[in-house]
Each structure stands twice: as C-alpha cells, then as structure tokens.
Design a protein around this motif. Structure first.
Motif, mmCIF file in Angstrom:
data_model
loop_
_atom_site.group_PDB
_atom_site.id
_atom_site.type_symbol
_atom_site.label_atom_id
_atom_site.label_comp_id
_atom_site.label_asym_id
_atom_site.label_seq_id
_atom_site.Cartn_x
_atom_site.Cartn_y
_atom_site.Cartn_z
ATOM 1 N N GLU A 34 0.856 -1.177 0.000
ATOM 2 C CA GLU A 34 0.000 0.000 0.000
ATOM 3 C C GLU A 34 0.898 1.234 0.000
ATOM 4 N N VAL A 35 0.586 2.199 -0.862
ATOM 5 C CA VAL A 35 1.415 3.390 -1.002
ATOM 6 C C VAL A 35 0.683 4.590 -0.419
ATOM 7 N N ASP A 36 1.368 5.269 0.465
ATOM 8 C CA ASP A 36 0.812 6.434 1.148
ATOM 9 C C ASP A 36 1.636 7.665 0.767
ATOM 10 N N LEU A 37 0.982 8.758 0.388
ATOM 11 C CA LEU A 37 1.661 10.004 0.071
ATOM 12 C C LEU A 37 1.613 10.932 1.277
ATOM 13 N N ILE A 38 2.739 11.544 1.603
ATOM 14 C CA ILE A 38 2.832 12.496 2.711
ATOM 15 C C ILE A 38 3.285 13.831 2.149
ATOM 16 N N ALA A 39 2.573 14.888 2.480
ATOM 17 C CA ALA A 39 2.848 16.209 1.911
ATOM 18 C C ALA A 39 3.437 17.151 2.946
ATOM 19 N N VAL A 40 4.588 17.720 2.625
ATOM 20 C CA VAL A 40 5.146 18.837 3.396
ATOM 21 C C VAL A 40 4.915 20.076 2.542
ATOM 22 N N LEU A 41 3.819 20.769 2.822
ATOM 23 C CA LEU A 41 3.414 21.938 2.045
ATOM 24 C C LEU A 41 3.826 23.190 2.804
ATOM 25 N N VAL A 42 4.660 24.001 2.174
ATOM 26 C CA VAL A 42 5.296 25.133 2.845
ATOM 27 C C VAL A 42 4.922 26.439 2.171
ATOM 28 N N THR A 43 4.685 27.462 2.983
ATOM 29 C CA THR A 43 4.505 28.821 2.487
ATOM 30 C C THR A 43 5.275 29.747 3.399
ATOM 31 N N LEU A 44 5.387 31.004 3.006
ATOM 32 C CA LEU A 44 6.130 31.972 3.798
ATOM 33 C C LEU A 44 5.163 32.892 4.514
ATOM 34 N N GLY A 45 5.272 32.946 5.850
ATOM 35 C CA GLY A 45 4.447 33.845 6.640
ATOM 36 C C GLY A 45 5.183 35.130 6.965
ATOM 37 N N TYR B 120 11.886 11.357 0.381
ATOM 38 C CA TYR B 120 12.397 10.000 0.505
ATOM 39 C C TYR B 120 11.234 9.038 0.659
ATOM 40 N N THR B 121 11.534 7.776 0.509
ATOM 41 C CA THR B 121 10.537 6.707 0.588
ATOM 42 C C THR B 121 10.964 5.720 1.656
ATOM 43 N N PHE B 122 10.006 5.276 2.471
ATOM 44 C CA PHE B 122 10.343 4.261 3.461
ATOM 45 C C PHE B 122 9.213 3.240 3.540
ATOM 46 N N ALA B 123 9.550 2.036 3.966
ATOM 47 C CA ALA B 123 8.579 0.945 4.028
ATOM 48 C C ALA B 123 8.458 0.454 5.460
ATOM 49 N N ASP B 124 7.257 0.058 5.817
ATOM 50 C CA ASP B 124 6.999 -0.436 7.161
ATOM 51 C C ASP B 124 6.041 -1.609 7.080
ATOM 52 N N GLN B 125 6.402 -2.715 7.719
ATOM 53 C CA GLN B 125 5.534 -3.890 7.762
ATOM 54 C C GLN B 125 4.719 -3.823 9.031
ATOM 55 N N SER B 126 3.403 -3.861 8.918
ATOM 56 C CA SER B 126 2.535 -3.598 10.062
ATOM 57 C C SER B 126 2.670 -4.638 11.167
ATOM 58 N N ASP B 127 2.627 -5.906 10.845
ATOM 59 C CA ASP B 127 2.688 -6.962 11.859
ATOM 60 C C ASP B 127 3.581 -8.096 11.377
ATOM 61 N N ALA B 128 4.278 -8.682 12.326
ATOM 62 C CA ALA B 128 5.154 -9.810 11.988
ATOM 63 C C ALA B 128 4.327 -10.947 11.407
ATOM 64 N N GLY B 129 4.819 -11.520 10.339
ATOM 65 C CA GLY B 129 4.153 -12.663 9.739
ATOM 66 C C GLY B 129 3.097 -12.304 8.714
ATOM 67 N N THR B 130 2.807 -11.022 8.544
ATOM 68 C CA THR B 130 1.821 -10.638 7.544
ATOM 69 C C THR B 130 2.522 -10.309 6.236
ATOM 70 N N VAL B 131 1.740 -10.166 5.186
ATOM 71 C CA VAL B 131 2.305 -9.866 3.874
ATOM 72 C C VAL B 131 1.965 -8.440 3.445
ATOM 73 N N ARG B 132 1.424 -7.665 4.362
ATOM 74 C CA ARG B 132 1.084 -6.281 4.050
ATOM 75 C C ARG B 132 2.269 -5.377 4.370
ATOM 76 N N ARG B 133 2.630 -4.533 3.448
ATOM 77 C CA ARG B 133 3.710 -3.563 3.666
ATOM 78 C C ARG B 133 3.240 -2.181 3.221
ATOM 79 N N LEU B 134 3.425 -1.209 4.107
ATOM 80 C CA LEU B 134 3.055 0.162 3.805
ATOM 81 C C LEU B 134 4.283 0.920 3.316
ATOM 82 N N ILE B 135 4.187 1.494 2.130
ATOM 83 C CA ILE B 135 5.260 2.304 1.564
ATOM 84 C C ILE B 135 4.820 3.758 1.600
ATOM 85 N N SER B 136 5.577 4.580 2.297
ATOM 86 C CA SER B 136 5.250 6.001 2.424
ATOM 87 C C SER B 136 6.236 6.831 1.606
#
Length: 291
Positions: free
Chosen positions: A7-18, A67-83
């Motif tokens: 599963e691919v998750d997008l994370i946004a660092v949205l920046v503006t100048l105050g 950057y991209t990183f991966a995290d496996q939710s639980d040991a023994g499962t086949v689900r991996r979250l890629i952020s």
C-alpha cells in the motif's frame, strides 16, 4: 507463499512563507497531510500534484520528492506500507480543515534571528547527556556550533536526531516533559518535517528556490526577509544586496512599491536566465553577529 501486498501512502510537506517564518500545513498540529495513492495514476508526482492542489486551492510553485520508506505492520503478515514524502511550495495555505503552523513551533532551536532560549537550554542539556563520552560531545559540537564551530543551517535533521537520541524531544521522552523542545508530532512526522527543511535550506545555497516564496515582483527587502525566515539567521543588508545584484539574479522593473510608508522601494523580478549562477547562502554569505 501469498503475494506481498503493498500500500502506497503520500505524505505532503506543504510550505509557504508567513510574516515571521515558514509555515507548514498540518492535521491537528500533530501529523502532515497524507492519503493513499490512487492506483489508477501512472505518475506518482502527477498524482501528488493533483492532490496537493486540492489541499492548497492553488497551483504549486515547486515539488520535490524527499524520501521513501517501508513499514511492515505486523510480523508474519504480507502487508507492507510504503510512504513517499514530498516537499512542495505554495503561495498560500488553506485555513479550513487544517492547521497552518510555523516551522519554528516544531523546531524552536533553529531560529537564530534573536536570542534563543530553546537553543541555549538544549545545548546545556545535551552536554550533560554526553558527559564522559567524547564521540557524543564531538557530534554535538559539530552540529550545534559549540566551541567556535560554525553553525550550519542545513543540519536540521541531524540536530533533531541528536535531540531524539538524548531524550530531549517528546517523541523519545515519555518519562518527562522537556521545556523548549517544540511541538510533538505523531510517529515520524517531525523527522519528515526536519528532512524537508534540511533539503530546503540546502537548496537555497545553489538554486533559485527562494523566489518560489515571493510574488512575481518584489522588493529587495522582501527577498532578504524570505532568506532570513528560511535560514533562521540575519543577513547584512548592504552585503546581501550587493551579492544579489552582482549575480544578476534580479532585474529592476522600473516600478515602485507604494504600499509601505516612507520612500517607495524599487520592485524587482527574478531573472530566470541567470538561475544557474544562483548562490544566495553558505560561507560567502555575510551574516550579522550571531545571537
């Protein structure tokens, strides 16, 4: 063996100048905007842009994958979250459904434009933590500019990681409340934010990205203010102007800004043909006396 489910998750660092610093879009001040990637889209960046445009209600000035990183939710499962995290600059950020927070709310020690109690306190605590450990002391001296070592504004992530290791930020210190350590974020979001600003501060040394924070026409005071807000350091006014004009990074529009009291200031625009020569920060940039 079952197929691996990603599963691919997008994370946004949205920046503006105050008015007094860079601001970022957050959810309840503790996470960054995130959502699952639309699997129908062939381009990650195009999918991110469309999503981010709906968040900011305007087009983005620049987008860069961090950057991209991966995290496996639980040991023994086949689900991996890629952020996958992205840094993007916007001229404005929405106030509805999200919180717009100053970068320095999360990293108060990074603002050196005035006396910084957060930095002073954390430096002392770090040296207590590193007592009798020459390796730790050397890292602190290098990254926090102690003992006449030069402060490098790019080391946002390195400084945060040392504070995390020392238990001086809330994410790694569950036994006590550390004063002057900034707002806490869930999971690794503050680390992602530190990564984004390390990248941003590095890029203003060799690219014209600072102009993405400004309107099409601007005064030299506005340009200097933007540079100071992002780096968290004050700049010598006349030397900064000499540096900018010498590199022909801006061109005079022959118009003036009448919005402020006093003598109207000249309005400039970014000269794109000279962007390869951009070098607005680093060792050659003259700074005021450190606070």
């Amino acid at each position: 063996m079952p197929d691996l489910l990603c599963e691919v998750d997008l994370i946004a660092v949205l920046v503006t100048l105050g008015s007094d610093g860079p601001f970022v879009l957050t959810k309840d001040r503790v996470t960054l905007p995130n959502q699952a990637l639309d699997a129908k889209r062939r381009s990650l960046q195009r999918g991110f842009r469309q999503w981010a445009n709906t968040l900011t209600h305007n087009s983005l000035r620049s987008v860069e994958q961090l950057y991209t990183f991966a995290d496996q939710s639980d040991a023994g499962t086949v689900r991996r979250l890629i952020s996958i995290s992205y840094l993007a600059i916007s001229q404005s950020l929405p106030q509805d459904h999200y919180d717009v927070c100053s970068f320095y709310d999360y990293f108060p020690w990074e603002d050196r434009r005035q006396e910084n109690k957060s930095l002073q306190y954390l430096q002392k605590e770090l040296m207590i933590w590193a007592k009798n450990d020459p390796e730790k002391q050397a890292r602190i001296t290098h990254y926090f500019g102690l003992n006449n070592a030069q402060w490098n504004d790019e080391f946002v992530l390195s400084r945060y990681e040392i504070l995390w290791e020392a238990g001086l930020v809330a994410e790694s210190s569950k036994e006590r409340t550390v004063p002057y350590s900034g707002l806490e974020m869930h999971h690794d979001y503050r680390r992602i934010l530190a990564t984004a600003f390390s990248r941003l501060r590095a890029k203003i040394r060799y690219s014209p990205i600072i102009f993405d924070f400004l309107p099409e026409v601007f005064t030299l005071n506005q340009l200097q203010h933007a540079q100071e807000c992002i780096t968290g350091r004050l700049i010598h006014k006349s030397n900064f102007r000499r540096l900018v004009l010498h590199q022909n990074l801006v061109e005079n529009t022959r118009k003036r800004d009448h919005s402020a009291p006093g003598r109207p200031a000249s309005l400039y625009r970014f000269c794109q043909k000279n962007d390869a020569a951009c070098y607005l920060s680093g060792a050659v940039l003259p700074l005021t006396e450190e606070t």
